[in-house]
Motif scaffolding. Structure first.
Motif, PDB file in Angstrom:
ATOM      1  N   ARG A 148      19.260  -1.930 -19.412  1.00 30.22           N
ATOM      2  CA  ARG A 148      19.531  -1.013 -18.304  1.00 30.22           C
ATOM      3  C   ARG A 148      18.349  -0.072 -18.114  1.00 30.22           C
ATOM      4  N   LEU A 149      17.924   0.062 -16.861  1.00 33.03           N
ATOM      5  CA  LEU A 149      16.844   0.974 -16.492  1.00 33.03           C
ATOM      6  C   LEU A 149      17.421   2.174 -15.760  1.00 33.03           C
ATOM      7  N   GLU A 150      17.018   3.357 -16.169  1.00 36.18           N
ATOM      8  CA  GLU A 150      17.338   4.579 -15.440  1.00 36.18           C
ATOM      9  C   GLU A 150      16.060   5.141 -14.833  1.00 36.18           C
ATOM     10  N   VAL A 151      16.015   5.240 -13.507  1.00 33.69           N
ATOM     11  CA  VAL A 151      14.930   5.925 -12.816  1.00 33.69           C
ATOM     12  C   VAL A 151      15.313   7.397 -12.784  1.00 33.69           C
ATOM     13  N   THR A 152      14.494   8.266 -13.373  1.00 29.95           N
ATOM     14  CA  THR A 152      14.904   9.659 -13.559  1.00 29.95           C
ATOM     15  C   THR A 152      14.234  10.648 -12.615  1.00 29.95           C
ATOM     16  N   ASP A 153      12.982  10.382 -12.218  1.00 33.09           N
ATOM     17  CA  ASP A 153      12.299  11.339 -11.340  1.00 33.09           C
ATOM     18  C   ASP A 153      11.100  10.693 -10.686  1.00 33.09           C
ATOM     19  N   ILE A 154      10.659  11.306  -9.596  1.00 30.34           N
ATOM     20  CA  ILE A 154       9.448  10.868  -8.900  1.00 30.34           C
ATOM     21  C   ILE A 154       8.250  11.540  -9.558  1.00 30.34           C
ATOM     22  N   SER A 155       7.199  10.783  -9.806  1.00 24.49           N
ATOM     23  CA  SER A 155       6.027  11.321 -10.487  1.00 24.49           C
ATOM     24  C   SER A 155       5.368  12.418  -9.646  1.00 24.49           C
ATOM     25  N   PRO A 156       5.095  13.580 -10.260  1.00 18.39           N
ATOM     26  CA  PRO A 156       4.410  14.644  -9.514  1.00 18.39           C
ATOM     27  C   PRO A 156       2.929  14.336  -9.285  1.00 18.39           C
ATOM     28  N   THR A 157       2.416  13.312  -9.968  1.00 19.77           N
ATOM     29  CA  THR A 157       1.010  12.927  -9.808  1.00 19.77           C
ATOM     30  C   THR A 157       0.906  11.554  -9.150  1.00 19.77           C
TER      31      THR A 157
ATOM     32  N   ALA B 185       0.810  -1.216   0.000  1.00 20.29           N
ATOM     33  CA  ALA B 185       0.000   0.000   0.000  1.00 20.29           C
ATOM     34  C   ALA B 185       0.850   1.276   0.000  1.00 20.29           C
ATOM     35  N   LYS B 186       2.032   1.213   0.583  1.00 14.96           N
ATOM     36  CA  LYS B 186       2.906   2.391   0.666  1.00 14.96           C
ATOM     37  C   LYS B 186       3.913   2.337  -0.463  1.00 14.96           C
ATOM     38  N   ALA B 187       3.934   3.375  -1.309  1.00 10.35           N
ATOM     39  CA  ALA B 187       4.742   3.281  -2.521  1.00 10.35           C
ATOM     40  C   ALA B 187       5.205   4.644  -2.992  1.00 10.35           C
ATOM     41  N   VAL B 188       6.173   4.608  -3.899  1.00  7.13           N
ATOM     42  CA  VAL B 188       6.649   5.792  -4.603  1.00  7.13           C
ATOM     43  C   VAL B 188       6.607   5.464  -6.095  1.00  7.13           C
ATOM     44  N   VAL B 189       5.911   6.306  -6.869  1.00  4.72           N
ATOM     45  CA  VAL B 189       5.816   6.114  -8.314  1.00  4.72           C
ATOM     46  C   VAL B 189       6.820   7.034  -9.006  1.00  4.72           C
ATOM     47  N   CYS B 190       7.586   6.457  -9.929  1.00  5.00           N
ATOM     48  CA  CYS B 190       8.652   7.198 -10.611  1.00  5.00           C
ATOM     49  C   CYS B 190       8.534   7.035 -12.129  1.00  5.00           C
ATOM     50  N   HIS B 191       9.274   7.891 -12.829  1.00  6.85           N
ATOM     51  CA  HIS B 191       9.424   7.752 -14.281  1.00  6.85           C
ATOM     52  C   HIS B 191      10.857   7.329 -14.590  1.00  6.85           C
ATOM     53  N   GLY B 192      11.046   6.733 -15.763  1.00  8.06           N
ATOM     54  CA  GLY B 192      12.390   6.349 -16.165  1.00  8.06           C
ATOM     55  C   GLY B 192      12.437   5.940 -17.623  1.00  8.06           C
ATOM     56  N   ASN B 193      13.576   5.410 -18.010  1.00  7.37           N
ATOM     57  CA  ASN B 193      13.790   4.925 -19.371  1.00  7.37           C
ATOM     58  C   ASN B 193      14.551   3.607 -19.330  1.00  7.37           C
ATOM     59  N   PHE B 194      14.254   2.752 -20.284  1.00 10.09           N
ATOM     60  CA  PHE B 194      14.924   1.457 -20.396  1.00 10.09           C
ATOM     61  C   PHE B 194      15.491   1.310 -21.795  1.00 10.09           C
ATOM     62  N   ARG B 195      16.708   0.773 -21.863  1.00  5.92           N
ATOM     63  CA  ARG B 195      17.297   0.469 -23.158  1.00  5.92           C
ATOM     64  C   ARG B 195      17.893  -0.928 -23.118  1.00  5.92           C
ATOM     65  N   ALA B 196      17.485  -1.771 -24.070  1.00  9.66           N
ATOM     66  CA  ALA B 196      17.942  -3.157 -24.106  1.00  9.66           C
ATOM     67  C   ALA B 196      19.366  -3.258 -24.622  1.00  9.66           C
ATOM     68  N   THR B 197      20.043  -4.312 -24.225  1.00  7.85           N
ATOM     69  CA  THR B 197      21.371  -4.632 -24.733  1.00  7.85           C
ATOM     70  C   THR B 197      21.245  -5.319 -26.098  1.00  7.85           C
ATOM     71  N   PRO B 198      22.322  -5.360 -26.887  1.00  8.80           N
ATOM     72  CA  PRO B 198      22.267  -6.079 -28.168  1.00  8.80           C
ATOM     73  C   PRO B 198      21.914  -7.556 -28.006  1.00  8.80           C
ATOM     74  N   GLN B 199      22.379  -8.194 -26.917  1.00  9.13           N
ATOM     75  CA  GLN B 199      22.108  -9.633 -26.757  1.00  9.13           C
ATOM     76  C   GLN B 199      20.653  -9.918 -26.392  1.00  9.13           C
ATOM     77  N   ALA B 200      19.913  -8.912 -25.948  1.00  8.04           N
ATOM     78  CA  ALA B 200      18.508  -9.145 -25.590  1.00  8.04           C
ATOM     79  C   ALA B 200      17.708  -9.623 -26.795  1.00  8.04           C
ATOM     80  N   ARG B 201      18.047  -9.129 -27.983  1.00  6.55           N
ATOM     81  CA  ARG B 201      17.332  -9.529 -29.203  1.00  6.55           C
ATOM     82  C   ARG B 201      17.441 -11.020 -29.474  1.00  6.55           C
ATOM     83  N   SER B 202      18.554 -11.610 -29.054  1.00  2.00           N
ATOM     84  CA  SER B 202      18.733 -13.049 -29.298  1.00  2.00           C
ATOM     85  C   SER B 202      17.866 -13.893 -28.372  1.00  2.00           C
ATOM     86  N   VAL B 203      17.312 -13.257 -27.321  1.00  2.00           N
ATOM     87  CA  VAL B 203      16.469 -13.961 -26.350  1.00  2.00           C
ATOM     88  C   VAL B 203      14.989 -13.801 -26.688  1.00  2.00           C
TER      89      VAL B 203
END
Length: 312
Positions: free
Chosen positions: A258-267, A32-50
Motif C-alpha cells: 500500500r502506498l500513501e501519498v502524503t504531501d506535495i513536494s515544496p521543491t 512535461a506537466k507534473a506534480v511531485v509528491c512524497h509518500g510512504n509504502f509498506r509491503a504486505t506479508p505475501q509480497a515476501r513470497s514473490v
C-alpha cells in the motif's frame, strides 16, 4: 538490430518527441506537466513470497511520486484527453532507489524502438507544406494493429477527474525472485483506494487548466491519498518481451503493498529538473525482461536529462 542501430533510433525518438512537443527549454519532451509528491509504502506479508526486494519485506519505505500528463507541453490543459502517468521512486534502506513507472492505459503502442520511432515520425508535418500529412498515421495503423488497439483503448477511456482516482498500469514485465530462489514474471498495477473517477472530454475541458493539481492539493489537506500495488502474474504462455500484448484479465494478482501519498513536494520545480524515474532502475529480487522498449528507456532518459539540464 545492432546496438549502434538501437542507439541511433533512441536518439531519434527523443529528437522527434521534442519536435512534436514544440520548444519548451528545460522540460521533458513528454510528460512535461507534473506534480511531485512524497509518500510512504509498506509491503504486505505475501509480497515476501514473490520477491526478496528490500522494499517488499514489510518495512515502511519513503517514496517520491510524480504524477503527470502525457503532453510535452508543460502548460497543457489538464482536461485534454490523453494518458496520465504515475512514477514512484522507492528510497531503499541501502541508500539506493528502485522505480516503478505506470500509465493510465494498459500496454504500449509499439514493440520495438524502431517501431515507436516510425509512429512518431508519421506525426511530423510535411517539410514542404508544414502541415500534418493526413494519410501518414492511418497508413501506419493499418500495418500495425497493436498500435491501433492501444490508440483505441486510449480514445475510449474518459479523462481522469483526479490523479488520486485513476488506476495506473506498468507496461513492462519484470522477473521477481523470492528468497527461496523461485521466480515469476509479473506486471504492476496501481489501484486507487478511492476508486476511479472519470470525466467526459467536454466536461474536463470546462474545468480549471490545472484542476488535477488543485484536486490533489484539496485531497491531501484531508489526509493521505492511498493506492494498492498489485502484481499480475504471467502464465508460461504469456509473452514477457512484448509490451503491446495484454495478458488475460483472469491471470492471478498478488497484492504487494500500500502506498500513501502524503504531501506535495515544496521543491517541486527543482525536483523536476534533477530527478529521473527509470523502470530499469531495479534492486536485488527484481530483474529485467527481454522487452526491447524497456531496455531502450534508460538511454532515452539519459539523453533527455542531458538536454533539459542544459536548458535545451
Amino acid at each position: 538490430m545492432s546496438e549502434s542501430t538501437s542507439r541511433t533510433a533512441i536518439a531519434q525518438i527523443v529528437d522527434t518527441m521534442r519536435a512534436l512537443a514544440g520548444s519548451h527549454p528545460g522540460f521533458r519532451p513528454v510528460h512535461a506537466k507534473a506534480v511531485v509528491c512524497h509518500g510512504n509504502f509498506r509491503a504486505t506479508p505475501q509480497a515476501r513470497s514473490v520477491s526478496r526486494a528490500p522494499h517488499l519485506q514489510g518495512e515502511a519505505i519513503p517514496t517520491v511520486i510524480r504524477f503527470s500528463n502525457a503532453s510535452g507541453n508543460p502548460d497543457a490543459h489538464d482536461g485534454v484527453p490523453d494518458a496520465r502517468a504515475m512514477a514512484v521512486k522507492f528510497q531503499l534502506p541501502d541508500g539506493k532507489n528502485a522505480d516503478i513507472l505506470a500509465l493510465s492505459i494498459e500496454g504500449f503502442l509499439a514493440r520495438t524502438p524502431e517501431e515507436f520511432l516510425a509512429f512518431l515520425q508519421a506525426q511530423l508535418p510535411d517539410p514542404a507544406t508544414k502541415q500534418p500529412r493526413p494519410d501518414a498515421v492511418p497508413r501506419f495503423l493499418e500495418k500495425h494493429p497493436a498500435t491501433a488497439a492501444f490508440i483505441q483503448r486510449l480514445t475510449q477511456k474518459p479523462v481522469p477527474a483526479s490523479y488520486g482516482q485513476c488506476s495506473y498500469h506498468g507496461e513492462h514485465a519484470f522477473k521477481f525472485t523470492a528468497a527461496d530462489g523461485t521466480s515469476r514474471f509479473g506486471r504492476y498495477h496501481w489501484m486507487p483506494e478511492a476508486g476511479e473517477a472519470l470525466l467526459s472530454p467536454d466536461d474536463a475541458i470546462k474545468r480549471s487548466a490545472n484542476f488535477l493539481r488543485e484536486d490533489l492539493e484539496s485531497r491531501l489537506r484531508n489526509g493521505p491519498v492511498g493506492f494498492r500495488l498489485l502484481l499480475q502474474l504471467a502464465d508460461e504462455s504469456d509473452p514477457t518481451d512484448d509490451v503491446t500484448v495484454l495478458w488475460p484479465a483472469d491471470r492471478p494478482k498478488v497484492e504487494l503493498g500500500r502506498l500513501e501519498v502524503t504531501d506535495i513536494s515544496p521543491t517541486g520545480m527543482a525536483d523536476e529538473r534533477r530527478m529521473v524515474f527509470d523502470p530499469t532502475n531495479l534492486t536485488d529480487g527484481i530483474g529485467l525482461s527481454a522487452d526491447p522498449i524497456l531496455l531502450a528507456r534508460s538511454e532515452a532518459y539519459s539523453i533527455s536529462y542531458d538536454r533539459r539540464s542544459k536548458g535545451e
